[in-house]
Enzyme design. Structure first.
Site, PDB file in Angstrom:
ATOM      1  N   THR B 337       1.200  -1.148  -0.171  1.00 36.54           N
ATOM      2  CA  THR B 337      -0.016   0.113   0.088  1.00 36.54           C
ATOM      3  C   THR B 337       0.903   1.075   0.031  1.00 36.54           C
ATOM      4  O   THR B 337       2.048   1.132   0.068  1.00 36.54           O
ATOM      5  CB  THR B 337      -0.913  -0.025   1.149  1.00 36.54           C
ATOM      6  OG1 THR B 337      -0.202  -0.329   2.310  1.00 36.54           O
ATOM      7  CG2 THR B 337      -1.866  -1.109   0.946  1.00 36.54           C
ATOM      8  N   SER B 363       1.144   8.598   5.182  1.00 40.17           N
ATOM      9  CA  SER B 363       0.637   8.580   3.845  1.00 40.17           C
ATOM     10  C   SER B 363       1.855   9.106   2.624  1.00 40.17           C
ATOM     11  O   SER B 363       2.160   9.908   2.903  1.00 40.17           O
ATOM     12  CB  SER B 363      -0.458   9.369   3.893  1.00 40.17           C
ATOM     13  OG  SER B 363      -1.002   9.790   2.469  1.00 40.17           O
ATOM     14  N   ARG B 364       2.133   8.026   1.774  1.00 37.76           N
ATOM     15  CA  ARG B 364       3.269   8.427   1.025  1.00 37.76           C
ATOM     16  C   ARG B 364       3.063   9.030   0.138  1.00 37.76           C
ATOM     17  O   ARG B 364       3.940   9.613  -0.527  1.00 37.76           O
ATOM     18  CB  ARG B 364       3.749   7.036   0.586  1.00 37.76           C
ATOM     19  CG  ARG B 364       4.654   6.036   1.719  1.00 37.76           C
ATOM     20  CD  ARG B 364       5.109   4.949   1.088  1.00 37.76           C
ATOM     21  NE  ARG B 364       5.286   3.900   2.566  1.00 37.76           N
ATOM     22  CZ  ARG B 364       4.693   2.854   2.258  1.00 37.76           C
ATOM     23  NH1 ARG B 364       4.416   2.215   1.449  1.00 37.76           N
ATOM     24  NH2 ARG B 364       4.880   2.055   3.429  1.00 37.76           N
ATOM     25  N   VAL B 365       1.670   9.196  -0.570  1.00 40.18           N
ATOM     26  CA  VAL B 365       1.267   9.980  -1.757  1.00 40.18           C
ATOM     27  C   VAL B 365       0.474  11.138  -1.238  1.00 40.18           C
ATOM     28  O   VAL B 365       0.218  11.887  -2.345  1.00 40.18           O
ATOM     29  CB  VAL B 365       0.869   9.231  -3.001  1.00 40.18           C
ATOM     30  CG1 VAL B 365       2.119   8.220  -3.353  1.00 40.18           C
ATOM     31  CG2 VAL B 365      -0.163   8.374  -2.671  1.00 40.18           C
TER      32      VAL B 365
END
Lengths: 92, 499
Positions: B337, B363-365
């Site tokens: 994810t 939250s990476r993006v």
């Protein structure tokens, strides 16, 4: 029973041959014994059967028509099969 | 012409036709049955993933092709299937009927209604298994998906097309976060799909009830494969949910799919694999367990406008045991994810709900998709909270602290308290912005911890009256100097109301 290893290879070859022969045989189920002419006609209309050996089996329970079986394939042209389809259609 | 004449004419026509209209059917015979797996001899021309039909009308799915036998997983009730039963190939791959009429409905993974309403007439059939869109078809995540939970929208923002894992022990509010997100999509043009895998039917019923009460069912589809469903249905449920999401995405709409939860999905697949005697690996899961989830979640995407736009956001849920994120399925999902929301029992019991561990959640993006105003005010919050955590951990060993540190700790505790939010009450963007702006404000320096929730309710009540202000923030997604003054006034007013 343990099969002697010297026999094993031979047996396997024999069985494979037997299975391949069986695969080639076409079973035709009908309500009455088919005549030679009828079988020839069948060969003409179904090209994939032309070379294979045919066996005629009489089975009254299919009511009418034909069922053709070869290998794991089946062509159901019987009244019984159509009735079954009709039943499924009604249920759905 | 009488009816009999018509029949005769039809018959004549049939008989005169030389060509036989035949259908070649691949058949087989059931040899062995192991729970929901049938071993079938014959079916020599069947392909992997094909749907087959048993003599009694039950459907199956080809999941294993070995030299001599075909492994078929039975999709419906497997009691009643006998050894020796005929099996017919249908030549179709497994798919689900999709239509806009699915909205508001509860269905099983094969598209059959579970809500006592008439069957849904499909507009199209979507294959359950589909290769995810390639790089050409995608564009970066750039539009926010507001969850309505201020902590998440501020610190762990989610964008449309993102895959954000919700992870935590049982009873830490994982489903609540997902459901609150669905509730908050009212009027946001997001189609929601809630997929329950291996859940209690009573839990699903209460979720349906909650969505109905909040008028959220009109834009939601619920897919249920409860714990009493066969493992095969549980295995297919997430793929069915994804296929429905893709149907809406292909219309250029934004869809959100919640998979609740994927640990049970992995169990169902493990069960099937073990019956099929596939080699078992770690924790007895088969070797392709990673691919099981990666191919599902990879289908979430934000499509390029050139290819019709639309997006599919995925919120998979996974359960851990005693907070152990290093067990097999959670680590797999974390790596697949684009970030995770990590929930903790200790925080939950301390009354900090949502019980999000901010340090472990990322939250990476989503950062690229955050609204400008939120980005501005949340940046400071993030830094302050990180420093607070460090300081708090350190200060546990020291009895005497200086004034400055004490103030800093107080402020951190107050900020944490400000991020607490009741369940099923998602806030709109303006409320979130106003509350976080207030939390950062110096006016509240002396607000005691136990008065924070009091202040919040007074403040929101005052804010509710300022319709123009709320609308302006929601629309412009900016906070002008003028509006900041207005908020300041509101804070002062709210402070006076607390006694």
């Amino acid at each position: 029973m343990k099969i002697d290893f010297r026999l094993k290879e031979e047996l396997r070859k024999y069985l494979e041959k037997k299975i391949n022969e069986k695969k080639q045989i076409v079973k035709v189920i009908s309500v009455y014994p088919l005549t030679e002419a009828e079988i020839n006609q069948l060969r003409k209309s179904l090209p994939m059967l032309s070379e294979r050996k045919m066996v005629n089996i009489v089975d009254k329970s299919i009511i009418g028509g034909l069922i053709i079986k070869f290998d794991s394939q089946e062509i159901d042209l019987s009244i019984l099969g159509q009735l079954k389809n009709f039943k499924n259609l009604l249920i759905k | 012409m009488s009816l009999i004449d018509q029949y005769l004419k039809e018959l004549e026509k049939e008989l005169s036709g030389k060509k036989i209209d035949y259908q070649l059917k691949d058949t087989g015979e059931v040899v062995e049955l192991k729970d929901e797996i049938a071993l079938v001899a014959g079916l020599s021309n069947v392909s992997y993933g094909e749907v087959v039909e048993f003599a009694n009308g039950v459907r199956g799915y080809v999941i294993d092709l070995s030299e001599d036998f075909v492994g078929v997983v039975i999709l419906d009730q497997f009691i009643g299937v006998k050894a020796g039963d005929k099996v017919y190939a249908t030549g179709k791959t497994i798919s689900i009927g999709v239509s806009d009429k699915l909205l508001g409905r509860v269905i099983d993974p094969l598209g059959r209604p579970l809500d006592n309403l008439p069957p849904i007439k499909p507009d199209a059939f979507y294959s359950l298994e589909k290769i995810a869109p390639g790089v050409v078809y995608r564009q970066p995540v750039n539009t926010p998906l507001q969850t309505g939970i201020k902590l998440i929208d501020a610190l762990i923002p989610i964008g449309r097309g993102q895959r954000e894992l919700i992870i935590g022990d049982r009873g830490t509010g994982k489903t609540t976060i997902a459901i609150d997100t669905i509730l908050n999509q009212k009027g946001e043009n997001v189609i929601c799909i809630y997929c329950a895998v291996g859940q209690k039917n009573s839990k699903v019923a209460s979720i349906i009830d909650l969505l109905k009460k909040n008028n959220a069912l009109s834009y939601t589809v619920i897919i249920n494969a409860s714990s009493s469903s066969s493992a095969a249905l549980q295995y297919f449920a997430p793929y069915a949910a994804c296929a429905i999401g893709e149907y809406f995405m292909d219309q250029g709409k934004d869809a959100l799919v919640v998979y609740d939860d994927l640990s049970k999905h992995a169990w169902a697949y493990r069960q099937i694999s073990l019956i099929l005697r596939r080699p078992a690996g770690r924790e007895a899961y088969p070797g392709d367990i990673f691919y099981l989830h990666s191919r599902l979640l990879e289908r979430a995407c934000r499509k390029d406008e050139k290819y019709g736009g639309g997006s599919l956001t995925a919120l998979p849920i996974v359960e851990t045991l005693e907070g152990d994120v290093s067990s097999y399925i959670p680590t797999n999902l974390i790596s697949i994810t684009d970030g995770q929301i990590f929930l903790e029992t200790d925080l939950f019991n301390a009354g900090i709900r949502p019980a999000v561990n901010i340090g472990l959640s990322v939250s990476r993006v989503g950062g690229n998709a955050q609204t400008p105003v939120m980005k501005k005010i949340a940046g400071k919050l993030k830094l302050d909270l990180a420093q607070y955590r460090e300081m708090a951990a350190f200060s546990q060993f020291e009895s005497e602290l200086d004034e400055e540190t004490r103030n800093f700790l107080k402020r951190g505790a107050r900020l944490t308290q400000f991020l607490v939010q009741k369940q099923n009450q998602p806030y709109c963007l303006a409320y979130e912005v106003a509350l976080i702006w207030a939390a950062n404000s110096l006016l509240l320096q002396d607000l005691p911890l136990n008065k924070v929730s009091d202040f919040e309710s007074h403040f929101l009540r005052l804010l509710e009256k300022e319709k123009e202000l709320v609308e302006e923030i929601n629309k412009s997604k900016q906070l002008s100097a003028n509006n900041e003054k207005k908020l300041e006034n509101l804070i002062k007013k709210a402070l006076k109301l607390i006694t």
